[in-house]
Design a protein around this motif. Structure first.
Motif, PDB file in Angstrom:
ATOM      1  N   VAL A 148       0.891   0.894 -12.711  1.00  0.00           N
ATOM      2  CA  VAL A 148      -0.418   1.287 -12.196  1.00  0.00           C
ATOM      3  C   VAL A 148      -1.148   2.150 -13.222  1.00  0.00           C
ATOM      4  O   VAL A 148      -0.536   2.775 -14.080  1.00  0.00           O
ATOM      5  CB  VAL A 148      -0.283   2.041 -10.847  1.00  0.00           C
ATOM      6  CG1 VAL A 148       0.341   1.133  -9.800  1.00  0.00           C
ATOM      7  CG2 VAL A 148       0.541   3.309 -10.994  1.00  0.00           C
ATOM      8  N   GLU A 194      -1.821  -3.351 -11.971  1.00  0.00           N
ATOM      9  CA  GLU A 194      -1.802  -3.087 -10.536  1.00  0.00           C
ATOM     10  C   GLU A 194      -2.647  -1.850 -10.234  1.00  0.00           C
ATOM     11  O   GLU A 194      -2.942  -1.053 -11.119  1.00  0.00           O
ATOM     12  CB  GLU A 194      -0.365  -2.925 -10.048  1.00  0.00           C
ATOM     13  CG  GLU A 194       0.464  -4.186 -10.263  1.00  0.00           C
ATOM     14  CD  GLU A 194       1.925  -3.975  -9.946  1.00  0.00           C
ATOM     15  OE1 GLU A 194       2.301  -4.132  -8.775  1.00  0.00           O
ATOM     16  OE2 GLU A 194       2.683  -3.646 -10.868  1.00  0.00           O
ATOM     17  N   SER A 195      -3.024  -1.687  -8.966  1.00  0.00           N
ATOM     18  CA  SER A 195      -3.914  -0.593  -8.594  1.00  0.00           C
ATOM     19  C   SER A 195      -3.135   0.610  -8.078  1.00  0.00           C
ATOM     20  O   SER A 195      -1.970   0.501  -7.686  1.00  0.00           O
ATOM     21  CB  SER A 195      -4.882  -1.060  -7.504  1.00  0.00           C
ATOM     22  OG  SER A 195      -4.179  -1.283  -6.286  1.00  0.00           O
ATOM     23  N   GLU A 219      -3.731   1.948  -5.307  1.00  0.00           N
ATOM     24  CA  GLU A 219      -3.465   1.635  -3.901  1.00  0.00           C
ATOM     25  C   GLU A 219      -2.173   0.834  -3.776  1.00  0.00           C
ATOM     26  O   GLU A 219      -1.347   1.090  -2.896  1.00  0.00           O
ATOM     27  CB  GLU A 219      -4.623   0.866  -3.278  1.00  0.00           C
ATOM     28  CG  GLU A 219      -4.415   0.587  -1.794  1.00  0.00           C
ATOM     29  CD  GLU A 219      -5.620  -0.081  -1.144  1.00  0.00           C
ATOM     30  OE1 GLU A 219      -5.529  -0.371   0.064  1.00  0.00           O
ATOM     31  OE2 GLU A 219      -6.629  -0.310  -1.833  1.00  0.00           O
ATOM     32  N   ASP A 220      -1.986  -0.150  -4.666  1.00  0.00           N
ATOM     33  CA  ASP A 220      -0.728  -0.898  -4.684  1.00  0.00           C
ATOM     34  C   ASP A 220       0.450   0.053  -4.881  1.00  0.00           C
ATOM     35  O   ASP A 220       1.490  -0.082  -4.228  1.00  0.00           O
ATOM     36  CB  ASP A 220      -0.712  -1.919  -5.832  1.00  0.00           C
ATOM     37  CG  ASP A 220      -1.677  -3.067  -5.631  1.00  0.00           C
ATOM     38  OD1 ASP A 220      -2.019  -3.378  -4.471  1.00  0.00           O
ATOM     39  OD2 ASP A 220      -2.101  -3.657  -6.648  1.00  0.00           O
ATOM     40  N   THR A 227       1.253   2.568  -1.687  1.00  0.00           N
ATOM     41  CA  THR A 227       1.392   2.069  -0.320  1.00  0.00           C
ATOM     42  C   THR A 227       2.803   2.183   0.217  1.00  0.00           C
ATOM     43  O   THR A 227       3.019   2.599   1.365  1.00  0.00           O
ATOM     44  CB  THR A 227       0.931   0.596  -0.252  1.00  0.00           C
ATOM     45  OG1 THR A 227      -0.445   0.532  -0.622  1.00  0.00           O
ATOM     46  CG2 THR A 227       1.099   0.032   1.141  1.00  0.00           C
ATOM     47  N   THR A 228       3.805   1.838  -0.583  1.00  0.00           N
ATOM     48  CA  THR A 228       5.174   1.792  -0.070  1.00  0.00           C
ATOM     49  C   THR A 228       5.686   3.168   0.287  1.00  0.00           C
ATOM     50  O   THR A 228       6.290   3.357   1.359  1.00  0.00           O
ATOM     51  CB  THR A 228       6.110   1.123  -1.098  1.00  0.00           C
ATOM     52  OG1 THR A 228       5.599  -0.170  -1.420  1.00  0.00           O
ATOM     53  CG2 THR A 228       7.511   0.987  -0.528  1.00  0.00           C
ATOM     54  N   HIS A 268       6.441  -2.712  -3.335  1.00  0.00           N
ATOM     55  CA  HIS A 268       5.323  -3.185  -2.523  1.00  0.00           C
ATOM     56  C   HIS A 268       5.778  -3.618  -1.125  1.00  0.00           C
ATOM     57  O   HIS A 268       5.520  -4.745  -0.683  1.00  0.00           O
ATOM     58  CB  HIS A 268       4.582  -4.311  -3.240  1.00  0.00           C
ATOM     59  CG  HIS A 268       3.887  -3.866  -4.507  1.00  0.00           C
ATOM     60  ND1 HIS A 268       3.875  -2.553  -4.924  1.00  0.00           N
ATOM     61  CD2 HIS A 268       3.182  -4.567  -5.441  1.00  0.00           C
ATOM     62  CE1 HIS A 268       3.204  -2.459  -6.068  1.00  0.00           C
ATOM     63  NE2 HIS A 268       2.768  -3.667  -6.400  1.00  0.00           N
TER      64      HIS A 268
END
Length: 243
Positions: A169, A180-181, A183-184, A187-188, A210
């Motif tokens: 990220v 990847e962002s 946010e990605d 999230t986990t 993810h």
């Protein structure tokens, strides 16, 4: 509503994690090395509290844990703080999460940030790395902390413990071209820290990418290697994981 500590949350992925948790209505305690590390001090208006300390220094790491314990027992601790290179890689990426785990009141859940690069780590480097910690690679440090997360799941069945690969990220470590962002990447750990326990499978001891479970480096699932990592951390720090 959960009480969550996020380490290394002054910027980047840690900040994204902390702000997402706060936006969801949780009480978030943000950790930063010092107040000057905060790019936007107004972020503290959204936080339940803040703790300061340099996680490359054992005595300051213990103090971070003490400050956190004054606030209360945490529903979750997200061990996000990390460095990519330099002499503090082992101290920040592996030793600090262990010291916080060994000295704080045990949380309901412990989430340890790993990396896909842990697959390039070498179990044979455990003793040499701890003999010369300034030379530890990022991959080795993430191999060790992943083993720590899975060791905790085995040793502390009452505590939910997982390792998370946030992906590549765009942070200061990941660089602006990361595919990847944020946010990605956040999230986990946000989900693992706050989701209903019966919605997480496995309940504990997972390696996640993810929101999907993946098989980690084989050594990290070996109880002998897990115990070797814990043993060397206990010997190095003078702290023992409560049984």
């Amino acid at each position: 509503m959960a009480l969550v500590l996020v380490t290394g949350a002054s910027t980047g992925l840690g900040l994204a994690t902390a702000t997402a948790l706060a936006a969801d209505g949780h009480d978030v305690v943000l950790h930063a090395r010092n107040a000057g590390r905060l790019e936007d001090p107004s972020v503290l208006d959204r936080m339940y509290g803040v703790v300061y300390g340099d996680l490359s220094l054992p005595e300051e790491t213990v103090e971070v844990g003490r400050q956190a314990d004054v606030i209360g027992r945490f529903d979750a601790v997200v061990h996000n703080a990390g460095v990519m290179r330099g002499g503090d890689v082992l101290a920040v990426n592996t030793v600090a999460p262990f010291v916080l785990t060994a000295t704080m009141t045990p949380p309901e859940r412990a989430i340890f940030l790993s990396s896909g690069m842990h697959f390039s780590g070498s179990p044979q480097r455990l003793e040499p790395d701890f003999a010369a910690p300034g030379r530890t690679s990022y991959a080795d440090s993430k191999l060790f902390v992943t083993a720590l997360a899975l060791a905790l799941a085995r040793r502390w069945p009452q505590t939910v413990s997982h390792a998370v690969d946030p992906g590549w990220v765009p942070t200061r470590m990941g660089g602006p071209s990361a595919p990847e962002s944020l946010e990605d990447g956040r999230t986990t750990q946000v989900w693992l820290a706050t989701a209903e326990e019966d919605s997480i499978d496995p309940r504990t001891g997972g390696y996640w990418y993810h929101e999907a479970v993946r098989a980690p480096h084989a050594a990290t699932s070996d109880p002998r290697f897990q115990d070797a990592v814990v043993d060397v951390l206990e010997a190095r720090t003078g702290f023992a994981l409560p049984r």
